[in-house]
Design a protein around this motif. Structure first.
Motif, PDB file in Angstrom:
ATOM      1  N   ALA A 236     -13.195 -11.980 -38.247  1.00 55.56           N
ATOM      2  CA  ALA A 236     -14.108 -12.551 -37.535  1.00 55.56           C
ATOM      3  C   ALA A 236     -14.139 -12.090 -35.761  1.00 55.56           C
TER       4      ALA A 236
ATOM      5  N   HIS B  42     -15.082  -8.239 -35.564  1.00 54.13           N
ATOM      6  CA  HIS B  42     -16.844  -7.891 -35.697  1.00 54.13           C
ATOM      7  C   HIS B  42     -17.385  -8.321 -34.568  1.00 54.13           C
ATOM      8  N   GLY B  43     -16.475 -10.124 -33.955  1.00 52.28           N
ATOM      9  CA  GLY B  43     -17.045 -10.244 -32.346  1.00 52.28           C
ATOM     10  C   GLY B  43     -17.709  -8.702 -31.539  1.00 52.28           C
TER      11      GLY B  43
ATOM     12  N   LEU C  35     -19.865  -6.217 -31.784  1.00 53.57           N
ATOM     13  CA  LEU C  35     -21.477  -6.574 -31.011  1.00 53.57           C
ATOM     14  C   LEU C  35     -21.413  -6.982 -29.764  1.00 53.57           C
ATOM     15  N   GLU C  36     -19.451  -7.607 -29.462  1.00 53.21           N
ATOM     16  CA  GLU C  36     -20.110  -7.476 -27.436  1.00 53.21           C
ATOM     17  C   GLU C  36     -19.808  -6.438 -26.875  1.00 53.21           C
TER      18      GLU C  36
ATOM     19  N   ARG D  26     -19.169 -15.490 -28.064  1.00 50.41           N
ATOM     20  CA  ARG D  26     -19.463 -14.760 -29.535  1.00 50.41           C
ATOM     21  C   ARG D  26     -17.419 -15.700 -29.418  1.00 50.41           C
TER      22      ARG D  26
ATOM     23  N   THR E 170     -16.791 -22.629 -29.554  1.00 48.31           N
ATOM     24  CA  THR E 170     -17.821 -21.610 -29.904  1.00 48.31           C
ATOM     25  C   THR E 170     -18.178 -21.145 -31.727  1.00 48.31           C
TER      26      THR E 170
ATOM     27  N   LEU F 267     -18.831 -20.753 -35.425  1.00 50.98           N
ATOM     28  CA  LEU F 267     -19.097 -19.640 -36.426  1.00 50.98           C
ATOM     29  C   LEU F 267     -20.065 -19.751 -37.579  1.00 50.98           C
TER      30      LEU F 267
ATOM     31  N   SER G 116     -22.833 -14.950 -40.500  1.00 48.80           N
ATOM     32  CA  SER G 116     -23.348 -13.479 -39.785  1.00 48.80           C
ATOM     33  C   SER G 116     -22.280 -13.392 -38.920  1.00 48.80           C
ATOM     34  N   ASP G 117     -21.335 -13.850 -38.166  1.00 45.17           N
ATOM     35  CA  ASP G 117     -19.865 -14.125 -37.360  1.00 45.17           C
ATOM     36  C   ASP G 117     -19.044 -13.753 -39.120  1.00 45.17           C
TER      37      ASP G 117
END
Length: 399
Positions: free
Chosen positions: A92, A95-96, A99-100, A108, A156, A158, A161-162
């Motif tokens: 997680a 990936h987060g 994306l950030e 996220r 947050t 989850l 897709s996260d």
């Protein structure tokens, strides 16, 4: 149904949309059918889960780590359970973070604290609560228990897709192989050790009192996570060049990622490698400066072009290293294009599989781009060094 699963730990900081795991273990939300059945059979479990709230009194039910009762005994050991938590968290967080870096918006899952295991849990008889850490060991009445989420981060949500699903699947397979084997391979043991180090590297550098020294310490843990992956075992050694070799074995999804255009050599030798290797070089040098007591200041952590910290690139860079280490590739044979349905399904599956890899590579490529114009990117409350290097949090002078 309830005889098949047992609750082991609770994780109050991560609301899940759906369960994550396999037929041996899972992180499951309270509305998961297995947890719901356990709550019906054991009313004290229901009461325990209902006694959680955030720091402002908003009630919630925590995520539950459940274990299949038919699992081999080794999976009941805390080492195996912690490894399971580690691999989910890394799937997680990497990936987060990627994306950030590409699209900064906050909200996220960026820190490992989201997957922190709560120190209090019902005993195996579903009667009292037991607290167990290296600092405490005790029991108390459930009626007096008040569980809380961490005050240091937001809860947050989850969703599927996260999470880096291809990475998660590969790590789950290796987790099972490592703990099911009577004599696990060095490679599998090294992977679990590396994931544990990476998980702790993903934690908040500190709390409100965070300084750039704390961020430098966390960077050092990331370097150790890379070095553990490449250690050959026995009296062998892990070093920077072996990490370079691992990174350079990556099958790149984006042509720009494969370009040997970045100098990672010494003062007397020019060596051109990929951007990923150059970023590791920066991470490595930053680790040396902080841990060896070399002069450092706030600028030691920053990359000049994007004006971002090397800390922000560590997690997606670790995903690249795992791609090469596992190795992580789409191995499904391509069907004939003459048969449109299987061929179309293959294309969709291939794109889904490669998307997290492309996401990680795109994140690293932001290191070559200037920062967005003022006002074009929203500030993120989740970026640690923004707060950790503020005038109120950092020392007034450098070393």
């Amino acid at each position: 149904m309830t005889a098949d699963w047992t609750p082991v730990f609770v994780l109050p900081n991560i609301p899940l949309e759906a369960a994550i795991g396999c037929e041996i273990a899972a992180l499951a939300p309270a509305h998961d059918r297995r947890v719901a059945a356990l709550k019906r059979e054991h009313p004290t479990l229901r009461r325990f889960l209902n006694r959680f709230a955030d720091n402002f009194g908003q009630k919630f039910e925590p995520t539950v780590l459940i274990l299949n009762t038919a699992a081999p005994p080794i999976f009941r050991d805390v080492t195996a359970l912690a490894s399971f938590r580690d691999l989910v968290a890394i799937s997680a967080v990497t990936h987060g973070r990627a994306l950030e870096l590409r699209h900064s918006r906050g909200h996220r899952v960026l820190f490992g604290e989201a997957f922190a295991i709560y120190p209090w849990m019902l005993d195996r008889h579903y009667e009292d609560v037991i607290g167990s850490t290296p600092a405490i060991l005790g029991t108390h009445e459930l009626s007096r228990f008040k569980g809380q989420s961490s005050p240091a981060l937001f809860r947050t949500s989850l969703g599927e897709s996260d999470i880096d699903q291809p990475l998660l699947a590969a790590l789950l397979a290796r987790w099972r192989r490592r703990y099911e084997a009577a004599e696990p391979t060095w490679e599998d043991v090294a992977l679990m050790r590396s994931l544990n180090m990476a998980y702790h590297a993903s934690l908040l550098p500190a709390g409100t009192d965070t300084t750039f020294y704390d961020v430098g310490r966390v960077v050092s843990l990331w370097v150790s996570a890379f070095e553990i992956l490449v250690h050959p075992g026995g009296s062998g050694q892990a070093n920077r060049d072996k990490v370079f070799e691992m990174i350079e074995r990556t099958t790149w999804a984006i042509p720009a990622s494969a370009q040997l255009a970045h100098d990672t050599g010494s003062k007397t030798k020019l060596v051109k490698r990929t951007l990923a290797s150059w970023l590791y070089q920066v991470l490595y040098q930053c680790r040396n400066d902080f841990l060896h007591g070399n002069p450092v200041d706030r600028s030691t952590l920053f990359l000049p072009t994007p004006q971002r910290t090397i800390f922000e690139y560590a997690a997606p860079l670790y995903r690249i290293a795992l791609t090469a280490f596992l190795p992580l590739g789409h191995d499904t044979p391509m069907p004939s294009a003459k048969d449109p349905n299987p061929f179309g399904a293959y294309i969709v599956d291939h794109m889904d599989f490669m998307e997290p890899q492309k996401n990680a590579e795109e994140a690293l490529l932001t290191a070559t781009r200037p920062p967005a114009k003022r006002g074009m990117r929203r500030a993120s409350a989740a970026r640690p060094v923004a707060s950790s290097t503020s005038s109120a949090a950092r020392p007034a002078s450098s070393d």
